[in-house]
Each structure stands twice: as C-alpha cells, then as structure tokens.
Write an enzyme that holds these catalytic residues in place. Structure first.
Site, PDB file in Angstrom:
ATOM      1  N   GLU A 177       0.763  -1.080  -0.073  1.00 33.78           N
ATOM      2  CA  GLU A 177       0.157  -0.310  -0.405  1.00 33.78           C
ATOM      3  C   GLU A 177       0.660   0.851   0.243  1.00 33.78           C
ATOM      4  O   GLU A 177       0.388   2.264   0.655  1.00 33.78           O
ATOM      5  CB  GLU A 177      -0.806  -0.070   1.574  1.00 33.78           C
ATOM      6  CG  GLU A 177      -2.012  -0.981   0.794  1.00 33.78           C
ATOM      7  CD  GLU A 177      -2.312  -1.211   2.765  1.00 33.78           C
ATOM      8  OE1 GLU A 177      -2.548  -0.963   3.438  1.00 33.78           O
ATOM      9  OE2 GLU A 177      -3.264  -2.654   2.388  1.00 33.78           O
ATOM     10  N   ASN A 218       2.202  -3.744  -3.434  1.00 36.33           N
ATOM     11  CA  ASN A 218       0.911  -5.000  -3.376  1.00 36.33           C
ATOM     12  C   ASN A 218      -0.077  -3.470  -3.194  1.00 36.33           C
ATOM     13  O   ASN A 218       0.466  -2.720  -2.335  1.00 36.33           O
ATOM     14  CB  ASN A 218       0.871  -5.684  -2.065  1.00 36.33           C
ATOM     15  CG  ASN A 218      -0.452  -6.751  -1.736  1.00 36.33           C
ATOM     16  OD1 ASN A 218      -1.076  -7.004  -3.067  1.00 36.33           O
ATOM     17  ND2 ASN A 218      -1.183  -6.693  -1.038  1.00 36.33           N
ATOM     18  N   HIS A 254     -10.206  -6.116  -1.733  1.00 37.29           N
ATOM     19  CA  HIS A 254     -11.277  -5.636  -1.306  1.00 37.29           C
ATOM     20  C   HIS A 254     -12.470  -5.212  -1.446  1.00 37.29           C
ATOM     21  O   HIS A 254     -12.531  -4.127  -2.033  1.00 37.29           O
ATOM     22  CB  HIS A 254     -10.626  -5.456   0.074  1.00 37.29           C
ATOM     23  CG  HIS A 254      -9.480  -6.326   0.707  1.00 37.29           C
ATOM     24  ND1 HIS A 254      -9.904  -6.854   1.164  1.00 37.29           N
ATOM     25  CD2 HIS A 254      -8.479  -5.966   0.612  1.00 37.29           C
ATOM     26  CE1 HIS A 254      -8.399  -7.914   1.477  1.00 37.29           C
ATOM     27  NE2 HIS A 254      -7.622  -6.473   1.317  1.00 37.29           N
ATOM     28  N   GLU A 282      -5.977 -10.288  -1.982  1.00 35.02           N
ATOM     29  CA  GLU A 282      -6.601 -10.390  -1.227  1.00 35.02           C
ATOM     30  C   GLU A 282      -7.330 -10.139  -1.209  1.00 35.02           C
ATOM     31  O   GLU A 282      -8.835  -9.259  -0.836  1.00 35.02           O
ATOM     32  CB  GLU A 282      -5.852  -9.474   0.159  1.00 35.02           C
ATOM     33  CG  GLU A 282      -4.694  -9.017   0.152  1.00 35.02           C
ATOM     34  CD  GLU A 282      -4.017  -8.032   1.492  1.00 35.02           C
ATOM     35  OE1 GLU A 282      -4.838  -7.052   1.643  1.00 35.02           O
ATOM     36  OE2 GLU A 282      -2.885  -7.557   1.266  1.00 35.02           O
ATOM     37  N   ASP A 284     -12.270 -10.255  -1.187  1.00 31.62           N
ATOM     38  CA  ASP A 284     -13.421 -10.719  -0.287  1.00 31.62           C
ATOM     39  C   ASP A 284     -14.073  -9.260  -0.875  1.00 31.62           C
ATOM     40  O   ASP A 284     -13.986  -8.760  -1.745  1.00 31.62           O
ATOM     41  CB  ASP A 284     -12.533 -10.950   1.397  1.00 31.62           C
ATOM     42  CG  ASP A 284     -12.452  -9.268   1.516  1.00 31.62           C
ATOM     43  OD1 ASP A 284     -12.133  -8.857   0.517  1.00 31.62           O
ATOM     44  OD2 ASP A 284     -11.798  -8.857   3.158  1.00 31.62           O
TER      45      ASP A 284
HETATM   46  C1  XIL Z   1      -5.235  -7.362   7.753  1.00 30.43           C
HETATM   47  C2  XIL Z   1      -5.959  -8.392   8.817  1.00 30.43           C
HETATM   48  O1  XIL Z   1      -6.587  -9.354   8.244  1.00 30.43           O
HETATM   49  C3  XIL Z   1      -6.191  -8.397   9.912  1.00 30.43           C
HETATM   50  O2  XIL Z   1      -6.513  -9.528  10.516  1.00 30.43           O
HETATM   51  C4  XIL Z   1      -5.636  -6.962  10.896  1.00 30.43           C
HETATM   52  O3  XIL Z   1      -6.137  -6.521  12.238  1.00 30.43           O
HETATM   53  C5  XIL Z   1      -5.086  -6.096  10.197  1.00 30.43           C
HETATM   54  O4  XIL Z   1      -4.660  -6.490   8.453  1.00 30.43           O
HETATM   55  N1  XIL Z   1      -4.434  -5.358   3.625  1.00 30.43           N
HETATM   56  C6  XIL Z   1      -3.675  -5.620   3.392  1.00 30.43           C
HETATM   57  C7  XIL Z   1      -3.446  -6.929   5.097  1.00 30.43           C
HETATM   58  O5  XIL Z   1      -2.456  -6.385   3.059  1.00 30.43           O
HETATM   59  O6  XIL Z   1      -2.363  -7.196   5.299  1.00 30.43           O
HETATM   60  C8  XIL Z   1      -4.265  -6.560   6.116  1.00 30.43           C
HETATM   61  O7  XIL Z   1      -5.314  -6.981   7.095  1.00 30.43           O
HETATM   62  C9  XIL Z   1      -6.488  -5.798   5.168  1.00 30.43           C
HETATM   63  C10 XIL Z   1      -5.831  -4.986   4.529  1.00 30.43           C
END
Ligand code: XIL
Length: 370
Positions: A177, A218, A254, A282, A284
């Site tokens: 990020e 990422n 996400h 990632e 979802d």
């Molecule tokens: C999130 C985890 O899922 C949580 O359990 C934690 O509290 C915070 O981080 N982007 C990312 C991940 O790159 O590392 C994050 O993961 C979600 C958003």
C-alpha cells in the site's frame, strides 16, 4: 523487449524485468523454493476436485490468507485449508509487529508454524509483508530517530526476515500500500523520513537477502484503471527503468458487491506488458449483514469476475482470497455492518461464490489441455 511469463512457462526460464531468471513462478510445492521440487502433475479431475487441483493445469496457484491461531483453534479450518489451497499467505504472522515486537529480538514462531504447515500440505508460501505504514511495532512508531537511521532499521528488518525465510517463500509483498488515492506516494513514515527512494532500496535489500524470491508491490483500490493504478503504473515503470529487481504487482481486491472493477483485465494486462507477473492477493467480497435475498448470488458474480480476469491474463500467476471461511474473517471488525465475505460459510460449507470460482477453474482446466 522483455518476455512476459505465461502460465504455460511456469517452472521454466522466464524473463522478468530484463533479467533472465529460472524458477521464479510458484510452480513448486511443499513450502520450498519454487522449482527445486518437481512441478506437481495436475491430478485427474473429479466431480469434487478441490480448487488447487482445478487450478493446477493452468499453473495457477490458489491461496488464502491464514490466521495462524485458527489452525489449531477452529475445528476443520486446517483440514479445509490443506485440501483446497496450493498457496498460503500469513494474515498477520509475517508483519513487522508480529516478527519483531522487541527491537533486535526477532520472533518467527507463528510464521514458522505456517511455513511448516505449507510444507506438509504441498503449498507455496506468499510472504506478506515487509514494508507497510501499518502493523509496525510500538518501538518503531514511538521512536524519534534521525532520518538516516530509519533506513538502517528498515534494511535490518528486511535482511533479517527475508533471510530467515529464504528457501521457504516464493514471493514477497516488499512494499504494501505505498500509494495515496490520487496515485502519488502515500505520505507515511517511510516517505517522510526516507523520501521516495525507499521503495527501490527496499526491493534491492530484499533481493540481496534472497535473489530467487519474486518481489511484489501490493496495493488496494488499484484494480480498475483509475488515478491510483495510473500512479502505480508510473511507479513500477520507473523502477524497472532503474533496473530495480521488481518481479510483480499484487492487486488486493477487497470488494463490495457493487464494486466489480470494470476494467480489471485491461489494467492487469498493462502491468504484465511491462514484463511483470500480477497476482490477486487479498480478494474478499463483503455484503451488508444480515444478507438480503440474492446477496450471496451477487457476491458469487463478483468472485467469478475476479477469477475470470486472472484466468484471462497470462502472467496472473496467483489468486488469493483474504480468508476462506466466514468463521475466520477480518471483515466484521474492519467493516462494521458487513460480513459473509468468504467462499465458505461459518460451518465450512461452500457458498455460491465457491461454486462460481470452482466452475471457472474447471472450465479453464478442461478448455486448456495440460
Ligand atoms: C488485515 C488483517 O486481516 C487483520 O486481521 C489485521 O488486523 C489488519 O490487517 N490490506 C492488507 C492486509 O494488506 O495486511 C490487511 O490485513 C487487510 C488490508
């Protein structure tokens, strides 16, 4: 001109960013260096083949973020993870605050547990992450150091962690990020103390510690063609022009059901055209809870769009969901009012989204002879 790795080329020599490198795609198994173990022969497909088998014919790994405590605490979690997935990503266990809670005293216990699990289950390990503005240890966020010392701290962290997992991790999210929504560099701890050059430095330090690992940036919100992904494109193009050892770009995804990125395929392709691998890292798809009628069917369409985009892009080498069961998911805490974001329900029963992904992989497997 550099050649783009193709899924068919997994395990063979691949040219990335102007450098010929062998074995830099996730073809291996057992949590070991990709390529040092035989590429698994895709299993014959049956009516209930797991996602990992459905994807193997395309050289695609299918992964999940893993909550390490759930491996022992949540009934059925470990068995399902081992059965369905060919790749694992630590949801938290490899982040800086987890591996170095006390400066100079690394603790890789939880991450080592995951690596051992992967080895036992023939899975590759995707390392997440080395540099981020979140999940930093308190000793670092509370520190007041001269600027140059932040560079020394960062170099020591990257060298220690990548060195510890050498031979075990095929790819690293080196910087997570790094961008603001307008596509400029995020004004965080790293840019404020080190300036924009910290990204190239981090990639070089990671490469020094494990020259075979594939090094990713990422990002979230960069899945569509938009200001943020335009900034990401300029960033990676400039890094490649400098000869920085960048191997791939990860797109988090996400998503909300309304948020299917319309130009995802086009966006992924412009990055692979630079000679980079791309990965869905990632995924979802959250829904407002309680779920309305039709919400899970709509969710399945979003999952289908994501896997279809990856399958449509040679060079999309890895497809990872951020948790695979609604029993263990970050969504309810991170997005109050939302939930049910995963492929399996809390009892580990497949949801429509699971069948959508499985169907797309099966279609691709049967359409493409191994
Ligand atoms: C999130 C985890 O899922 C949580 O359990 C934690 O509290 C915070 O981080 N982007 C990312 C991940 O790159 O590392 C994050 O993961 C979600 C958003």
């Amino acid at each position: 001109m550099v050649a783009v790795s193709t899924l068919a080329a997994v395990g063979s020599a691949i040219v990335v960013a102007g450098q010929t490198r062998a074995e830099n795609a996730p073809a291996g198994a057992a949590g070991t260096r990709p390529g040092t173990v035989p590429t698994p022969v895709p299993a014959p497909l049956g009516p209930h083949s797991p996602l990992r088998d459905l994807a193997a014919g395309r050289g695609l790994v299918v992964g999940s973020a893993v909550d390490v405590p759930a491996l022992s605490a949540t009934p059925g979690y470990a068995a399902e993870l081992g059965r369905e997935f060919s790749s694992v990503t630590a949801e938290s266990a490899m982040k800086w605050d987890a591996v170095e809670p006390v400066q100079g005293s690394p603790d890789f216990t939880a991450a080592d547990t995951l690596v051992a699990f992967a080895r036992t289950h023939g899975q590759v390990v995707y390392g997440h992450n080395l540099v981020w503005y979140q999940s930093l240890p308190d000793w670092l966020t509370n520190a007041t150091l001269p600027d140059a010392q932040y560079g020394e701290v960062l170099r020591a962290h990257i060298s220690a962690e990548v060195g510890h997992f050498r031979q075990a991790v095929w790819a690293w999210d080196v910087v997570n990020e790094p961008l603001a929504e307008d596509g400029s560099l995020r004004p965080d701890l790293w840019t404020s103390h080190l300036g924009p050059g910290y990204i190239a430095d981090a990639l070089r330090w990671a490469h020094d510690a494990d020259p075979d690992a594939v090094l990713f940036l990422n990002e979230y919100g960069a899945e569509d063609v938009n200001a943020k992904s335009d900034g990401l494109y300029r960033l990676v193009r400039d890094l490649l022009a400098q000869g920085v050892p960048l191997g791939g770009v990860g797109f988090q995804l996400h998503l909300a059901p309304a948020g299917v990125p319309a130009r995802l395929v086009e966006n992924l392709r412009r990055f692979t055209a630079l000679g980079l691998q791309v990965a869905i890292t990632e995924l979802d798809v959250r829904v407002p809870v309680p779920a309305a009628a039709g919400a899970l069917a709509r969710q399945a369409e979003v999952y289908l769009a994501a896997i279809s985009a990856c399958l449509a892009v040679p060079g999309c080498v890895s497809f990872t969901v951020w948790g695979f069961t609604d029993a263990v998911s970050w969504i309810p805490a991170a997005y109050p009012g939302y939930g049910q974001a995963c492929l399996l329900d809390p009892t580990l029963a497949p949801k429509p989204a699971y069948w959508a992904v499985a169907g797309a992989l099966r279609h691709a497997a049967t359409a493409t002879p191994p």
